[in-house]
Design a protein around this motif. Structure first.
Motif, mmCIF file in Angstrom:
data_model
loop_
_atom_site.group_PDB
_atom_site.id
_atom_site.type_symbol
_atom_site.label_atom_id
_atom_site.label_comp_id
_atom_site.label_asym_id
_atom_site.label_seq_id
_atom_site.Cartn_x
_atom_site.Cartn_y
_atom_site.Cartn_z
ATOM 1 N N GLU A 2 -23.693 -4.454 54.755
ATOM 2 C CA GLU A 2 -23.465 -4.735 53.335
ATOM 3 C C GLU A 2 -24.523 -4.066 52.465
ATOM 4 O O GLU A 2 -24.214 -3.556 51.387
ATOM 5 N N LYS A 3 -25.755 -4.078 52.927
ATOM 6 C CA LYS A 3 -26.840 -3.444 52.173
ATOM 7 C C LYS A 3 -26.634 -1.935 52.105
ATOM 8 O O LYS A 3 -26.978 -1.304 51.102
ATOM 9 N N ASN A 4 -26.079 -1.350 53.160
ATOM 10 C CA ASN A 4 -25.792 0.089 53.141
ATOM 11 C C ASN A 4 -24.740 0.412 52.089
ATOM 12 O O ASN A 4 -24.851 1.413 51.384
ATOM 13 N N ILE A 5 -23.745 -0.439 51.976
ATOM 14 C CA ILE A 5 -22.692 -0.230 50.978
ATOM 15 C C ILE A 5 -23.273 -0.375 49.572
ATOM 16 O O ILE A 5 -22.962 0.419 48.679
ATOM 17 N N THR A 38 -14.322 4.417 50.787
ATOM 18 C CA THR A 38 -13.663 3.618 51.831
ATOM 19 C C THR A 38 -13.961 4.185 53.220
ATOM 20 O O THR A 38 -14.077 3.427 54.182
ATOM 21 N N ASP A 39 -14.099 5.506 53.312
ATOM 22 C CA ASP A 39 -14.478 6.119 54.587
ATOM 23 C C ASP A 39 -15.889 5.701 54.981
ATOM 24 O O ASP A 39 -16.163 5.462 56.159
ATOM 25 N N PHE A 40 -16.772 5.621 54.003
ATOM 26 C CA PHE A 40 -18.149 5.211 54.273
ATOM 27 C C PHE A 40 -18.187 3.808 54.884
ATOM 28 O O PHE A 40 -18.918 3.559 55.838
ATOM 29 N N GLU A 47 -23.952 6.172 61.521
ATOM 30 C CA GLU A 47 -23.345 7.204 60.674
ATOM 31 C C GLU A 47 -23.601 6.902 59.199
ATOM 32 O O GLU A 47 -23.855 7.809 58.413
ATOM 33 N N GLN A 48 -23.535 5.622 58.821
ATOM 34 C CA GLN A 48 -23.838 5.251 57.439
ATOM 35 C C GLN A 48 -25.267 5.639 57.086
ATOM 36 O O GLN A 48 -25.522 6.179 56.014
ATOM 37 N N GLN A 64 -28.370 20.695 49.179
ATOM 38 C CA GLN A 64 -27.116 20.368 49.834
ATOM 39 C C GLN A 64 -27.287 19.120 50.674
ATOM 40 O O GLN A 64 -28.377 18.791 51.108
ATOM 41 N N ALA A 65 -26.162 18.462 50.927
ATOM 42 C CA ALA A 65 -26.151 17.304 51.809
ATOM 43 C C ALA A 65 -25.043 17.500 52.826
ATOM 44 O O ALA A 65 -23.948 17.970 52.489
ATOM 45 N N ASP A 66 -25.302 17.147 54.046
ATOM 46 C CA ASP A 66 -24.312 17.230 55.121
ATOM 47 C C ASP A 66 -23.537 15.926 55.146
ATOM 48 O O ASP A 66 -24.036 14.909 55.612
ATOM 49 N N LEU A 67 -22.324 15.961 54.644
ATOM 50 C CA LEU A 67 -21.494 14.764 54.568
ATOM 51 C C LEU A 67 -20.334 14.829 55.550
ATOM 52 O O LEU A 67 -19.254 14.297 55.299
#
Length: 70
Positions: A2-5, A38-40, A47-48, A64-67
């Motif tokens: 939840e904290k990651n979200i 929603t994918d996150f 992975e998060q 850049q960011a690798d997403l």
């Protein structure tokens, strides 16, 4: 998780506001984050964390960011 979200959503808000919103390409990056929220949520904790660290790098001047996990 939840904290990651919460952190993911905080990063979206930060990147949508000044001074981050003035960076070239930022609008596209934020739209991608928003469209993949929603994918996150479906990612496992590791992975998060990887995605969050990539976003953190953008806040710290990375270009850049690798997403790929999204």
């Amino acid at each position: 998780m939840e904290k990651n979200i919460e952190l993911y959503n905080l990063y979206i808000r930060k990147l949508s506001s000044w001074p981050y919103n003035t960076r070239p390409g930022n609008e596209t990056f934020v739209k991608k984050l928003m469209s993949h929220s929603t994918d996150f949520v479906k990612l496992d904790i590791f992975e998060q964390t990887t995605v969050l660290l990539q976003i953190q790098g953008i806040l710290g001047r990375m270009k850049q960011a690798d997403l790929k996990h999204l």
